[in-house]
Structure formats: structure tokens, C-alpha cells
Design an enzyme around this catalytic site. Structure first.
Site, mmCIF file in Angstrom:
data_model
loop_
_atom_site.group_PDB
_atom_site.id
_atom_site.type_symbol
_atom_site.label_atom_id
_atom_site.label_comp_id
_atom_site.label_asym_id
_atom_site.label_seq_id
_atom_site.Cartn_x
_atom_site.Cartn_y
_atom_site.Cartn_z
ATOM 1 N N LEU A 1 -2.324 6.462 -10.506
ATOM 2 C CA LEU A 1 -2.465 5.624 -9.321
ATOM 3 C C LEU A 1 -1.184 4.827 -9.106
ATOM 4 O O LEU A 1 -0.610 4.300 -10.058
ATOM 5 C CB LEU A 1 -3.645 4.663 -9.489
ATOM 6 C CG LEU A 1 -3.938 3.780 -8.272
ATOM 7 C CD1 LEU A 1 -4.444 4.616 -7.100
ATOM 8 C CD2 LEU A 1 -4.955 2.703 -8.631
ATOM 9 N N GLU B 1 -2.659 6.825 -17.804
ATOM 10 C CA GLU B 1 -2.942 5.429 -17.455
ATOM 11 C C GLU B 1 -4.233 4.997 -18.112
ATOM 12 O O GLU B 1 -4.891 5.781 -18.791
ATOM 13 C CB GLU B 1 -3.041 5.286 -15.936
ATOM 14 C CG GLU B 1 -4.080 6.184 -15.294
ATOM 15 C CD GLU B 1 -3.965 6.248 -13.784
ATOM 16 O OE1 GLU B 1 -3.327 5.370 -13.185
ATOM 17 O OE2 GLU B 1 -4.518 7.199 -13.194
ATOM 18 N N TYR C 1 -11.202 3.485 -1.725
ATOM 19 C CA TYR C 1 -11.502 2.061 -1.829
ATOM 20 C C TYR C 1 -10.254 1.273 -2.196
ATOM 21 O O TYR C 1 -9.232 1.822 -2.605
ATOM 22 C CB TYR C 1 -12.600 1.819 -2.863
ATOM 23 C CG TYR C 1 -12.159 1.903 -4.311
ATOM 24 C CD1 TYR C 1 -11.974 0.744 -5.072
ATOM 25 C CD2 TYR C 1 -11.930 3.132 -4.925
ATOM 26 C CE1 TYR C 1 -11.568 0.816 -6.400
ATOM 27 C CE2 TYR C 1 -11.533 3.211 -6.247
ATOM 28 C CZ TYR C 1 -11.353 2.054 -6.978
ATOM 29 O OH TYR C 1 -10.947 2.129 -8.292
ATOM 30 N N LYS D 1 -6.681 6.754 -4.078
ATOM 31 C CA LYS D 1 -7.654 5.841 -4.699
ATOM 32 C C LYS D 1 -9.070 6.158 -4.205
ATOM 33 O O LYS D 1 -9.642 5.456 -3.369
ATOM 34 C CB LYS D 1 -7.277 4.389 -4.416
ATOM 35 C CG LYS D 1 -7.972 3.383 -5.339
ATOM 36 C CD LYS D 1 -7.364 2.008 -5.166
ATOM 37 C CE LYS D 1 -8.085 0.952 -5.999
ATOM 38 N NZ LYS D 1 -7.883 1.151 -7.446
#
Length: 287
Positions: A207, A183, A33, A151
Site C-alpha cells: 500500500l 508490509e 476505503y 486500498k
């Protein structure tokens, strides 16, 4: 007002949108996505999101459902049809459905990917009260799979992390692996010490944030010092200030980590300046 959404070539009222119960995005989280922000009715960093989408699809050996130009037109149509001035466009591509459930990938020659998009109306996105107050974060173990650079829609643990933070009276969680911060649950993490911005370098562990790329470039252009390296949560707790970056929150100041108040407990000057620069530059180049 009923939203207009996009499903496999059709613009439909959200109440009429359907996909197969055998879709692999639903059964296997076999989907990727992107989320693109909309400010002043225009798309922010669309090019970066389109490039990252193509990379995610390639890494998973998934078919591309349409061209970048077609994707841009779908985004623009949805923004217009739903009268979005400030908000988000969510895009998801799954490997589709061949009419049953199987661990093996279906034949891409006979099974087309599923493409869905929808908008979210978010008035005040650029001037959110949260950015004025700053966020509080806690630390949690990072137990996600090893390809966080893709992702995917495998967001159960990040969602659990958000709930852990909520239960602790905080806003978000930073994840820790092998003693180092990876993260946030839905963002990249940074701290500032002595004027230097520190953040984890790119790898399969995090990411590759589109907003991260833009913010680090703008920071360097503004003559700010940036160091990309591993860092511990204790280092961050001793920082002068901290922040996160994401497509939906831009630059979000962090004012507390695991109960340790940073600075005077208000958003720091570097985080505030970077948010200001990012929003200004993004609006100039929005499409």
C-alpha cells in the site's frame, strides 16, 4: 450516544443506516476505503487520503461519488455531529447495487456507487500506551492478491494475520513474499540499522501509505538517512530498532520480531523522534 453516520447523501443515526444486500461491497468486496485520523477535532492528511481514494477508484474503473470538496464537508460534519476530538473517520465507496448478484460490473450510467462514512471515537489516540511500550510482531506468508497498492476492503487475510499474531502473544504480523518483507497487516514496515532507515520501495506489492509518504519526507528533512529497498525478516531481526506507520497509529515502534528483541526491548530513539515530528507537523497542517 448513538453515532451519526453518512449513507448516500443522508446523515442518519447509525441504527437507521441501511444499504442493499445486493451491494457489491458486501457480495464481492468490490469497494475501496480510507481512514483519516482526527486530532484536536481536525483532520490529519486529508488531502493525501482524498488523492489516494481517487487513484483507487480509477484503478478499479469505479465512479467517483462526489467531489473532494463535498467529501471534506462530509468529514467535517461527521466530526462535529459526533463531537470527535481524537478519533477516526472511516470512508467506503462500493460499486453499488443493480438489484441482483453478477460477476460482471453493473452499468455505471444506471448504478451509482455507494458512499458511507462513520466516525470512531478514540480518546488518547496521539498518546496511546502501545506507542510507549512498542509492538511485538511475528512473520507470516503473504498470500494476498497482487494489487495491494489499491486500498480495497479485501481484508480477510490481514485480519487472519492479526489473529495469528494474537494467538502467538504478539501485536501484529509482517508479511513475507519471495523471501522479503512486504508490509504489516495494516501498516508499512521499517527497520533501523546504524542510523539508517530501511523500508520497501513503492510498487503494486504494498500500500502506498499516506503516513509513509509524510514520515519519509520528514525523516529526510531531519537529515536522517533513508534507503528504500527489499529486506528480509532476518535483517529486521538484527536491527537496532524498527517501526511501522499507518494513519491510525502514526509511527508505532516495534520492539520484538519473531521473538528476537530489538535493542534493549524498548522503543528506539529514531522511531520516537519520528513519531514526535510527525504528530507535531500533522497538527500544524490539520484542517
Amino acid at each position: 450516544m448513538t453515532r451519526t453516520v453518512y449513507v448516500n447523501g443522508e446523515y442518519l443515526p447509525e441504527t437507521e443506516a441501511k444499504i442493499s444486500i445486493f451491494d457489491r461491497g458486501f457480495l464481492m468486496a468490490d469497494a475501496v476505503y480510507e481512514v483519516t485520523s482526527v486530532l484536536d477535532g481536525k483532520l490529519i492528511d486529508f488531502e493525501g487520503h482524498a488523492v489516494r481514494l481517487a487513484r483507487s477508484l480509477k484503478e478499479l474503473d469505479m465512479q467517483t461519488p462526489c467531489t473532494k470538496e463535498e467529501l471534506l464537508e462530509i468529514h467535517r460534519q461527521l466530526v462535529a455531529k459526533n463531537d470527535i476530538v481524537e478519533g477516526l473517520v472511516y470512508l467506503q465507496v462500493s460499486r453499488g447495487s443493480d438489484g441482483d448478484r453478477d460477476f460482471a460490473f453493473p452499468d455505471p450510467e444506471t448504478t451509482k456507487p455507494t458512499l458511507v462514512l462513520f466516525t470512531q471515537n478514540k480518546p488518547g489516540l496521539a498518546n496511546s500506551p502501545a506507542s510507549q511500550k512498542g509492538a511485538k510482531v511475528i512473520s507470516i506468508d503473504d498470500i494476498r492478491w497482487g494489487r495491494r497498492d489499491i486500498k480495497t476492503v479485501q481484508l480477510l487475510y490481514p485480519s487472519m494475520g492479526k489473529m495469528m499474531a494474537k494467538a502467538a502473544g504478539a501485536d501484529d504480523a509482517w508479511m513475507i513474499e519471495d523471501g522479503y518483507v512486504t508490509e504489516g497487516t495494516s501498516n508499512n514496515a521499517y527497520f533501523v540499522k546504524g542510523g539508517k532507515i530501511v523500508t520497501r520501495p513503492l510498487s503494486t506489492d504494498i500500500l502506498h501509505g499516506i503516513t509513509r509518504t509524510a514520515v519519509l519526507r520528514l525523516a529526510k528533512e531531519a537529515q536522517m538517512e533513508v534507503e528504500e529497498r527489499l529486506f528480509t525478516i532476518d535483517e529486521a531481526k538484527e536491527a537496532d530498532e524498527a517501526f511501522t506507520t499507518s494513519a491510525s497509529a502514526f509511527v508505532m515502534p516495534v520492539v520484538e520480531i519473531d521473538g528476537a528483541v530489538l535493542g534493549d526491548g524498548t522503543p528506539g530513539p529514531i522511531a520516537k523522534r519520528l513519531r514526535e515530528i510527525y504528530l507535531d507537523e500533522s497538527l500544524k497542517h490539520a484542517i
